[in-house]
Scaffold this active site. Sequence first.
Site, PDB file in Angstrom:
ATOM      1  N   LYS A  36     -11.048  -1.105   7.218  1.00 39.69           N
ATOM      2  CA  LYS A  36     -11.233  -2.206   8.177  1.00 39.69           C
ATOM      3  C   LYS A  36     -11.564  -1.699   9.583  1.00 39.69           C
ATOM      4  O   LYS A  36     -12.255  -2.381  10.338  1.00 39.69           O
ATOM      5  CB  LYS A  36     -10.005  -3.109   8.203  1.00 39.69           C
ATOM      6  N   ARG A 131       5.663  -8.944  10.142  1.00 36.61           N
ATOM      7  CA  ARG A 131       4.327  -9.467   9.888  1.00 36.61           C
ATOM      8  C   ARG A 131       4.416 -10.069   8.491  1.00 36.61           C
ATOM      9  O   ARG A 131       5.278 -10.927   8.272  1.00 36.61           O
ATOM     10  CB  ARG A 131       3.265  -8.369  10.053  1.00 36.61           C
TER      11      ARG A 131
HETATM   12  C1  LIG Z   1      -4.528  -2.101   8.393  1.00 34.33           C
HETATM   13  C2  LIG Z   1      -3.579  -2.002   7.280  1.00 34.33           C
HETATM   14  C3  LIG Z   1      -3.284  -0.755   6.743  1.00 34.33           C
HETATM   15  C4  LIG Z   1      -3.841   0.535   7.306  1.00 34.33           C
HETATM   16  O1  LIG Z   1      -3.174   0.841   8.488  1.00 34.33           O
HETATM   17  P1  LIG Z   1      -3.453   2.217   9.296  1.00 34.33           P
HETATM   18  O2  LIG Z   1      -2.426   2.250  10.352  1.00 34.33           O
HETATM   19  O3  LIG Z   1      -4.843   2.127   9.804  1.00 34.33           O
HETATM   20  O4  LIG Z   1      -3.279   3.308   8.307  1.00 34.33           O
HETATM   21  C5  LIG Z   1      -2.403  -0.706   5.670  1.00 34.33           C
HETATM   22  N1  LIG Z   1      -1.856  -1.830   5.166  1.00 34.33           N
HETATM   23  C6  LIG Z   1      -2.112  -3.042   5.663  1.00 34.33           C
HETATM   24  C7  LIG Z   1      -1.468  -4.228   5.057  1.00 34.33           C
HETATM   25  C8  LIG Z   1      -2.975  -3.172   6.735  1.00 34.33           C
HETATM   26  O5  LIG Z   1      -3.235  -4.390   7.246  1.00 34.33           O
END
Ligand SMILES: *Cc1c(COP(=O)(O)O)cnc(C)c1O
Length: 380
Positions: A36, A131
């Site tokens: 992402k 969250r």
């Molecule tokens: C964005 C996201 C990740 C990845 O997080 P990083 O800190 O970039 O490794 C993992 N799990 C979820 C649910 C996320 O939204």
Amino acid sequence: MTAPRLEIALDKIEHNARTLRKWYAGKGIQLTAVTKGVCGAPQVARALLRSGINSLGDSRLANIRAMRQAGVRAEFMLVRSPMLSQVADAVELADISLNSEIVVLRALSECAAGRGKRHRVILMVELGDLREGVLPQDVDPIVAETVNLPGIDLVGVGTNLACFGGVRPTDDKMQQLSAIAGHIEGTWGCSLQIISGGNSSNYQWTALMPDMGRINHLRIGESILLGCDPLTRQPLPGLYTDAFTLIGEVIELKTKPSRPDGTIAQDAFGHVPHFVDKGNIRRAILALGRQDIDVSTVKPCLQVDILGASSDHLLLDATGVSLEVGDEIRFDLAYGALLRTMTSPYIVKEYQLQSNIHKQYRHHRQRVLESTFRPATARH
Ligand SMILES: *Cc1c(COP(=O)(O)O)cnc(C)c1O
């Protein structure tokens, strides 16, 4: 070459992904590489797959669709709960999704069963970061129904920390998740293949703890892309922190006062700015702005101070630096800036299979950065 542009060193991303894949594999942990941060760019996705990782995760179906349409072949994980309005696309595009609402699970089930498909789901558990996720005491009823829904397979549990609340993934939290996995298996006689302990911020826990419990999976974005630990933003051993470099061009260079002249009201973003009078300074303007970058998370690779930015102008104090109109200035990016930069259609993305920054320059640049970086003073 055109500016502004983002140079993306695919070889460094691949190196980071391979290094982390091997390191985590040594702990019994498989990775889903999260795309992402780069809007699901297929070039980056391919670099990630070359590292030997075969699962890609993204929070947006649009990104997963773009990767699939570009011919990227991998297991795709939707790492944000599907919207109720998009369960059909979720079943079509994602092999597996993270979930926390029974109404969404029912809709996924109906849709998958109707199409003769099987969709895999991971139940997200809330462990303090506030969250997504069901509260631990609410796990039983949602699992009881989910295991009986047709078309979907409950393949695991997961949690996400250090995103909203900044809560550290500690051994205590990880043991809670392991215990919940064991409880589900014991109660419903199923076997959970994926116990997904979190994201890049799980690095320290993984490094410090001898025993991972049941945790056998992480979803990793930032540490692969930027080579750092999100809890401290310190570089991780053996990783490149400069896979992404933003380049902006100087469009004006003049000696002007450091304090605006006139009565000060609100700026373009509704703040009343304050300025320290440092006399005349050498001011550089770059053709870059808040529409393209997150000003507080870019670091210039030259000894300049960021004074602030408006929508389309980045203002620098370049006193004592030899610059000309037309010169390019390079910036390192933290996660916020990477997101904004990747999302801006005005920034040209230059994907480099073999990046041209050789070792010596990198070391030099690292030294310059360490000795000169001062946090940006954005106009607030
Ligand atoms: C964005 C996201 C990740 C990845 O997080 P990083 O800190 O970039 O490794 C993992 N799990 C979820 C649910 C996320 O939204």
